[in-house]
Write a protein that holds these residues in place. Structure first.
Motif, short mmCIF file in Angstrom:
data_model
loop_
_atom_site.label_atom_id
_atom_site.label_comp_id
_atom_site.label_asym_id
_atom_site.label_seq_id
_atom_site.Cartn_x
_atom_site.Cartn_y
_atom_site.Cartn_z
N ALA A 120 0.80 -1.20 -0.09
CA ALA A 120 -0.19 -0.09 -0.21
C ALA A 120 0.76 1.28 0.00
CB ALA A 120 -0.82 -0.11 1.18
N ALA A 121 2.05 1.29 0.66
CA ALA A 121 2.67 2.32 0.61
C ALA A 121 3.49 2.49 -0.57
CB ALA A 121 3.90 2.18 1.85
N LYS A 122 4.05 1.50 -1.21
CA LYS A 122 4.63 1.61 -2.61
C LYS A 122 3.53 2.47 -3.43
CE LYS A 122 3.90 -0.61 -5.83
NZ LYS A 122 3.46 -1.26 -6.81
N ALA A 123 2.25 2.06 -3.47
CA ALA A 123 1.31 2.47 -4.37
C ALA A 123 0.98 3.82 -4.06
CB ALA A 123 0.09 1.58 -4.15
N ARG A 124 0.97 4.49 -2.86
CA ARG A 124 0.72 5.75 -2.44
C ARG A 124 2.29 6.63 -2.78
NH1 ARG A 124 -0.88 3.20 2.49
NH2 ARG A 124 -3.04 3.46 2.67
N GLY A 139 12.02 -3.72 1.76
CA GLY A 139 12.56 -3.81 0.41
C GLY A 139 11.78 -3.23 -0.78
N ARG A 140 10.43 -3.86 -0.53
CA ARG A 140 9.68 -3.33 -1.82
C ARG A 140 9.40 -1.97 -1.97
NH1 ARG A 140 3.65 -6.12 -2.64
NH2 ARG A 140 3.22 -5.47 -4.91
N ALA A 152 12.28 -8.83 -2.24
CA ALA A 152 11.09 -7.88 -1.87
C ALA A 152 11.75 -6.44 -2.81
CB ALA A 152 10.94 -7.61 -0.58
N TRP A 153 12.87 -6.45 -2.58
CA TRP A 153 13.56 -5.38 -3.39
C TRP A 153 13.37 -5.26 -4.64
CZ3 TRP A 153 16.93 -2.93 -6.61
CH2 TRP A 153 17.41 -1.76 -6.15
#
Length: 788
Positions: free
Chosen positions: A599-603, A638-639, A678-679
């Motif tokens: 969710a953080a990556k999408a934001r 890592g994502r 994940a990275w």
């Protein structure tokens, strides 16, 4: 001396209405005094109009401030409605006697009126018998206690729910069921029930504690009603019937007590007044239900309607309707099941000591025999046959509500017909009329009337807007209810949005309202919501909430509105939110699990796109610094870090060499296999072009995968496959082709330095000439590159 009789009723109760009608037939009053707004006395004769079909409501409002208003709903089974029609038909004088709303809606009367602050149905309605009672005025003074005790819990409970207290003593779950069993569902119409109700209310009032917020207002209401009784007696009427909520009966019985007239005059002295207007409006059983928020509502309006119109065989009729409803929805419901349900309901009523089945008995019987214990069909039955979807109607020539009048005027001006068949229209927002139609349809949506549904417009141009129009008759009730928010559709829409803004707990909720307001051309409300958003953002510690608000605002600020709305305030909001989000980004991304990291990556991706859309170097620099700080973190998921590096690489804030070095470090054995996966997922997800055209990065990924031992490779394979599954098929194919070439060469590099092949390029020139047209004529010195 006139014969004055008090009939204490429960608002919207068919048993009360039936007993009242029988009592009025026997009493034949020449004057009927009904608890209701005297401001609407002139509208009482319309109750007998052939086009008047309950449920309907009286609306009393201030013309200068239509949001200050009160609704008084009536159903066919409402005792006040029955009394009104009886009195008008019999030629009696019929009057409302409650405290006028010219006083109750005036500035300075008591506390701020609920109608101006709450939802329309929370405005003061005809109060039910169980309304919060005032402090009784004792006939004789009571000596004070030496040490006054704390208010007893029972006394406070009586004040909150008097019928509930009686129900608890009788073993019923709530006051609604108790009243339904003993009054509404009872057989017979003897008048002794009113004496019993009055006696019960007198006992309850003696044990009740006053409500400090309502006592002054209730005292004024009862003082005015007592004064109306006295005035009717002085006018020479011989048989005066008073119909009021049962709770008020003990107080109104003191109308002729010694000194009461003087005390009432003192209570009503110097009360403020204002101008008010009144109108009949259609209503619905859904809004009459208690579940809608209406304080004097009932749990089962449609059931009460059945009781009122079909007293003799109510159980059989109700169950037959339930079976027909199930069959209409392709569910089995045989006549044999209906017969069995009726027998079961009769048996349950007998076991419980009732003369005939109540709603509880029928509910259990239907659930057992018609629905086979399935809750879904029972939900349908309760919605249709317990609450109901019946709509009322008013005479076309009766006074309308402010929003109704504005709606009709707007429809005429914009040439829109609510009753027309459903269909699609395309609006050209460059035209004044079409732009006004768009504003109007968007405003209606804001007040809960989705007459138009946005569709993709046919043809080219962002100035076109497609709508599918389909009018529903029940939306008339929504128009009436919207009168509590303002006098026009625009004012009501702005009022609704202001209410939503007050209730919003997140910045993202407020940002979503701004675009809607721009589409509806509600500039003043837009400014208020923007101020609320800035205030909320200034104290918000939720960085992700700020980030969710940014994309929609950035799009508005960048592209503006086809409607030429001013979006400069929106851009100012974006300029304030980006630094706040950037400052807290690293802290917000600490200690995230897999789902939170996704969710953080999408934001982060969405905010990066919003910042790029704005094209302001200052904002871009602030956000870029936040991304670089995030990319340097060792203890962040890592994502998230991988996506931060990818965004920096795409924005050319870091070059291929630095990106490759970060990739090598992230995929090293020291980093661990799972964090490495994940990275790389964050770095590569959704796009493989960085690998296709970045040979160095592809070589690093290939080297990392080839260096894994068999056990670790098998463990990580699902994660890596999931990452590459997000790439488009063509991208996956291109990556595979690049790896298949000697040395993992990129596309077109395996052939060596062949250079430009003019012969191959010339083959496409004829097609290009057809597409682009003939070459321009050039002068003799065309070799210099200058066109003639």
């Amino acid at each position: 001396m006139p014969d004055i009789r008090l009939f204490g009723i429960r608002h919207h109760g068919p048993g009360s209405a039936r007993s009242l009608r029988a009592a009025l037939d026997a009493f034949t009053p020449d004057c009927l005094l009904i608890e209701g707004p005297p401001d609407a006395d002139a509208l009482i004769p319309l109750s007998l109009h052939a086009a008047m079909a309950p449920p309907v409501a009286l609306l009393v409002y201030r013309p200068d401030r239509p949001r200050d208003c009160a609704f008084f709903p009536f159903a066919a089974f409402s005792p006040e409605w029955v009394a009104m029609r009886f009195g008008v038909a019999a030629g009696a004088s019929v009057r409302f006697i409650d405290l006028p709303h010219a006083i109750q809606l005036a500035d300075g009367f008591g506390e701020p009126d609920a109608a101006s602050e709450a939802a329309p149905l929370d405005a003061e309605p005809v109060a039910e018998a169980a309304e919060a009672p005032p402090e009784p005025i004792p006939s004789e003074p009571t000596p004070p206690e030496p040490t006054p005790p704390e208010p007893a819990p029972a006394a406070a409970a009586i004040r909150r729910d008097p019928l509930g207290e009686l129900a608890a003593l009788a073993g019923y779950p709530d006051g609604e069921r108790w009243w339904d069993a003993l009054v509404e569902s009872r057989a017979g119409t003897d008048g002794d029930v009113f004496a019993a109700i009055g006696e019960a209310m007198a006992a309850l009032r003696e044990g009740a504690e006053p409500d400090p917020d309502e006592s002054a207002r209730e005292e004024a209401r009862e003082a005015h009603m007592r004064g109306a009784i006295r005035r009717a007696a002085k006018e020479g009427f011989e048989r005066i019937a008073v119909v009021c909520g049962a709770w008020h009966v003990p107080a109104l019985a003191r109308h002729d007590a010694k000194g009461q007239a003087t005390a009432d005059a003192a209570t009503l002295k110097n009360l403020p007044k204002t101008k008010v207007a009144a109108a009949w409006a259609p209503w619905s059983y859904e809004r009459l239900a208690f579940a809608s928020g209406y304080r004097a509502g009932v749990l089962s309006p449609e059931w009460y309607d059945t009781l009122w119109h079909h007293e003799g065989r109510v159980a059989a009729r109700w169950l037959a309707r339930a079976a027909a409803l199930l069959r209409d929805n392709d569910l089995d419901a045989s006549p044999a099941s209906v017969i069995e349900a009726a027998r079961l309901a009769e048996a349950l009523a007998g076991f419980r000591g009732r003369s005939r089945p109540s709603l509880d008995d029928l509910d259990e019987a239907a659930q057992a025999t018609l629905c086979f214990a399935d809750p879904a069909p029972m939900g349908l039955i309760r919605r249709k046959l317990v609450i109901g979807e019946r709509l009322g109607a008013t005479p076309p020539d009766s006074p309308g509500t402010p929003v109704e009048a504005d709606f009709e005027a707007q429809c005429r001006r914009l040439r829109l017909k609510p009753g027309a068949a459903a269909g699609e229209i395309t609006l050209d927002l460059r035209k004044e009329t079409d732009l006004a139609r768009s504003h109007f349809l968007n405003r209606l949506t804001l007040i809960g009337i989705p007459w138009g549904e946005r569709r993709e417009a046919r043809g080219r141009g962002t100035f076109k807007e497609g709508w599918f129009l389909a009018w529903q008759p029940e939306w008339v009730v929504e128009l009436v209810a919207a009168s509590a928010e303002g006098g026009t559709v625009a004012e009501a829409a702005a009022g609704r949005v202001r209410g939503r803004a007050r209730d919003a707990t997140r910045v993202a909720e407020l940002s979503g309202l701004i675009g809607t307001l721009l589409d509806a051309d509600l500039a003043e409300a837009t400014a208020e919501v923007i101020r609320a958003l800035n205030d909320r953002a200034a104290v918000s510690a939720d960085v992700f909430d700020l980030m969710e608000a940014l994309p929609a605002l950035a799009e508005l600020a960048r592209y503006g509105s086809v409607r030429s709305s001013d979006t400069a305030p929106v851009l100012a909001v974006v300029r304030g939110l980006v630094p706040r989000a950037a400052a807290g980004l690293v802290a917000a991304c600490q200690s995230l699990d897999d789902d939170a990291a996704a969710a953080a990556k999408a934001r982060i991706v969405a905010v990066s796109g919003a910042v790029a859309l704005i094209e302001e170097p200052e904002l871009k620099a602030v956000w870029g610094e936040a991304l670089r700080a995030l990319a340097d973190q060792e203890h962040v998921h890592g994502r998230v870090v991988g996506r931060a590096v990818r965004l920096l690489f795409d924005d050319r804030a870091i070059d291929a060499a630095e990106a490759g070095e970060r990739l090598r470090l992230a995929l090293s054995r020291a980093a661990g296999a799972v964090p490495a996966a994940a990275w790389i997922e964050g770095f590569l997800e959704d796009s493989g072009t960085v690998l296709i055209h970045g040979r160095e990065l592809l070589a690093v990924v290939d080297e990392w995968l080839c260096g894994l031992d068999e056990a670790l490779f098998i463990e990580l394979l699902p994660l890596v496959r999931r990452t590459f599954a997000t790439l488009a098929p063509a991208e996956r194919r291109a990556v595979g082709e690049a790896l298949a070439r000697p040395g993992g060469a990129g596309p077109g590099e395996a052939e060596g330095a062949q250079g430009f092949d003019a012969a191959r390029a010339a083959k496409v020139l004829p097609i290009l000439r057809l597409l682009l047209g003939p070459e321009p004529v050039r002068s003799a010195d065309a070799t210099t590159g200058d066109a003639a």
